[in-house]
Design a protein around this motif. Sequence first.
Motif, PDB file in Angstrom:
ATOM      1  N   LEU A  11       0.833  -1.208   0.000  1.00  0.00           N
ATOM      2  CA  LEU A  11       0.000   0.000   0.000  1.00  0.00           C
ATOM      3  C   LEU A  11       0.870   1.261   0.000  1.00  0.00           C
ATOM      4  O   LEU A  11       0.553   2.247  -0.670  1.00  0.00           O
ATOM      5  N   THR A  12       1.978   1.239   0.725  1.00  0.00           N
ATOM      6  CA  THR A  12       2.897   2.373   0.746  1.00  0.00           C
ATOM      7  C   THR A  12       3.511   2.592  -0.625  1.00  0.00           C
ATOM      8  O   THR A  12       3.641   3.725  -1.092  1.00  0.00           O
ATOM      9  N   ASN A  13       3.888   1.510  -1.290  1.00  0.00           N
ATOM     10  CA  ASN A  13       4.422   1.626  -2.648  1.00  0.00           C
ATOM     11  C   ASN A  13       3.374   2.226  -3.581  1.00  0.00           C
ATOM     12  O   ASN A  13       3.678   3.096  -4.394  1.00  0.00           O
ATOM     13  N   TRP A  14       2.135   1.785  -3.445  1.00  0.00           N
ATOM     14  CA  TRP A  14       1.043   2.310  -4.268  1.00  0.00           C
ATOM     15  C   TRP A  14       0.886   3.807  -4.047  1.00  0.00           C
ATOM     16  O   TRP A  14       0.731   4.580  -4.975  1.00  0.00           O
ATOM     17  N   ARG A  15       0.964   4.231  -2.786  1.00  0.00           N
ATOM     18  CA  ARG A  15       0.865   5.661  -2.472  1.00  0.00           C
ATOM     19  C   ARG A  15       2.035   6.428  -3.089  1.00  0.00           C
ATOM     20  O   ARG A  15       1.859   7.506  -3.638  1.00  0.00           O
ATOM     21  N   ARG A  16       3.233   5.874  -2.986  1.00  0.00           N
ATOM     22  CA  ARG A  16       4.398   6.564  -3.540  1.00  0.00           C
ATOM     23  C   ARG A  16       4.292   6.706  -5.051  1.00  0.00           C
ATOM     24  O   ARG A  16       4.678   7.729  -5.613  1.00  0.00           O
ATOM     25  N   VAL A  17       3.768   5.687  -5.731  1.00  0.00           N
ATOM     26  CA  VAL A  17       3.663   5.730  -7.194  1.00  0.00           C
ATOM     27  C   VAL A  17       2.565   6.684  -7.630  1.00  0.00           C
ATOM     28  O   VAL A  17       2.757   7.490  -8.529  1.00  0.00           O
ATOM     29  N   TYR A  18       1.403   6.626  -6.998  1.00  0.00           N
ATOM     30  CA  TYR A  18       0.244   7.383  -7.459  1.00  0.00           C
ATOM     31  C   TYR A  18      -0.040   8.667  -6.694  1.00  0.00           C
ATOM     32  O   TYR A  18      -0.693   9.556  -7.230  1.00  0.00           O
ATOM     33  N   GLY A  19       0.395   8.768  -5.441  1.00  0.00           N
ATOM     34  CA  GLY A  19      -0.094   9.871  -4.634  1.00  0.00           C
ATOM     35  C   GLY A  19       0.895  10.893  -4.140  1.00  0.00           C
ATOM     36  O   GLY A  19       0.530  12.024  -3.881  1.00  0.00           O
ATOM     37  N   ASP A  20       2.133  10.531  -3.965  1.00  0.00           N
ATOM     38  CA  ASP A  20       3.079  11.465  -3.361  1.00  0.00           C
ATOM     39  C   ASP A  20       3.604  12.477  -4.369  1.00  0.00           C
ATOM     40  O   ASP A  20       3.874  12.146  -5.511  1.00  0.00           O
ATOM     41  N   ASN A  21       3.756  13.712  -3.900  1.00  0.00           N
ATOM     42  CA  ASN A  21       4.443  14.715  -4.709  1.00  0.00           C
ATOM     43  C   ASN A  21       5.936  14.481  -4.580  1.00  0.00           C
ATOM     44  O   ASN A  21       6.424  14.125  -3.508  1.00  0.00           O
ATOM     45  N   ALA A  22       6.657  14.704  -5.649  1.00  0.00           N
ATOM     46  CA  ALA A  22       8.103  14.475  -5.618  1.00  0.00           C
ATOM     47  C   ALA A  22       8.778  15.413  -4.624  1.00  0.00           C
ATOM     48  O   ALA A  22       9.609  15.009  -3.836  1.00  0.00           O
ATOM     49  N   ALA A  23       8.441  16.689  -4.667  1.00  0.00           N
ATOM     50  CA  ALA A  23       9.030  17.665  -3.760  1.00  0.00           C
ATOM     51  C   ALA A  23       8.170  18.922  -3.790  1.00  0.00           C
ATOM     52  O   ALA A  23       7.503  19.196  -4.790  1.00  0.00           O
ATOM     53  N   PRO A  24       8.195  19.692  -2.716  1.00  0.00           N
ATOM     54  CA  PRO A  24       7.457  20.950  -2.758  1.00  0.00           C
ATOM     55  C   PRO A  24       8.084  21.898  -3.778  1.00  0.00           C
ATOM     56  O   PRO A  24       9.291  21.840  -4.027  1.00  0.00           O
ATOM     57  N   ALA A  25       7.288  22.748  -4.344  1.00  0.00           N
ATOM     58  CA  ALA A  25       7.777  23.670  -5.366  1.00  0.00           C
ATOM     59  C   ALA A  25       8.700  24.718  -4.742  1.00  0.00           C
ATOM     60  O   ALA A  25       8.385  25.304  -3.716  1.00  0.00           O
ATOM     61  N   VAL A  26       9.867  24.911  -5.349  1.00  0.00           N
ATOM     62  CA  VAL A  26      10.838  25.912  -4.908  1.00  0.00           C
ATOM     63  C   VAL A  26      11.299  26.658  -6.159  1.00  0.00           C
ATOM     64  O   VAL A  26      11.583  26.042  -7.182  1.00  0.00           O
ATOM     65  N   SER A  27      11.373  27.968  -6.040  1.00  0.00           N
ATOM     66  CA  SER A  27      11.775  28.751  -7.211  1.00  0.00           C
ATOM     67  C   SER A  27      13.251  28.514  -7.536  1.00  0.00           C
ATOM     68  O   SER A  27      14.059  28.183  -6.674  1.00  0.00           O
TER      69      SER A  27
END
Length: 153
Positions: A11-27
């Motif tokens: 389930l954690t792998n599924w969340r990482r593939v489909y749900g997690d953002n790679a990183a917060p946006a930084v200019s």
Amino acid sequence: MMIREEMFRRLTNWRRVYGDNAAPAVSITEIACRYAREMMTRKSETPEEKAAREAEELMYREAPSPVKNYRDANMLASVWSSMPPTVSGIGVKEIIKTITFGNRTQLNRLRRQYGPRAFSNAIESSLTIFFRMVEDYERSISLPPANDDIYTP
């Protein structure tokens, strides 16, 4: 039946593939400024200070995350999307979605909806039902085609 740790790992792998953002946006300007600040502070370091800083950074570094398994995540998503909303009177689809992709507020809302005692039983039942469906799906896709000469049921 699969063990509980394996279920949550999948389930954690599924969340990482489909749900997690790679990183917060930084200019890009902020990144350039951080890089410049680090270069300025490191320019005056002696070799001993550099070795000490690198050793300290390594000491607090987190272990790398395991590689994302896209095939497994796609399989879980396929089973989840094809299953009915309720199975045996339990909202399995909603529970699996909430414990996989939900936040604390959504989980607390679900806990209040089921009640404290029934909630843990609903989680256990949902995991069992969902992963039985996953195992059935895995078995069905691993069977050879019926018109194959070597097929023997």
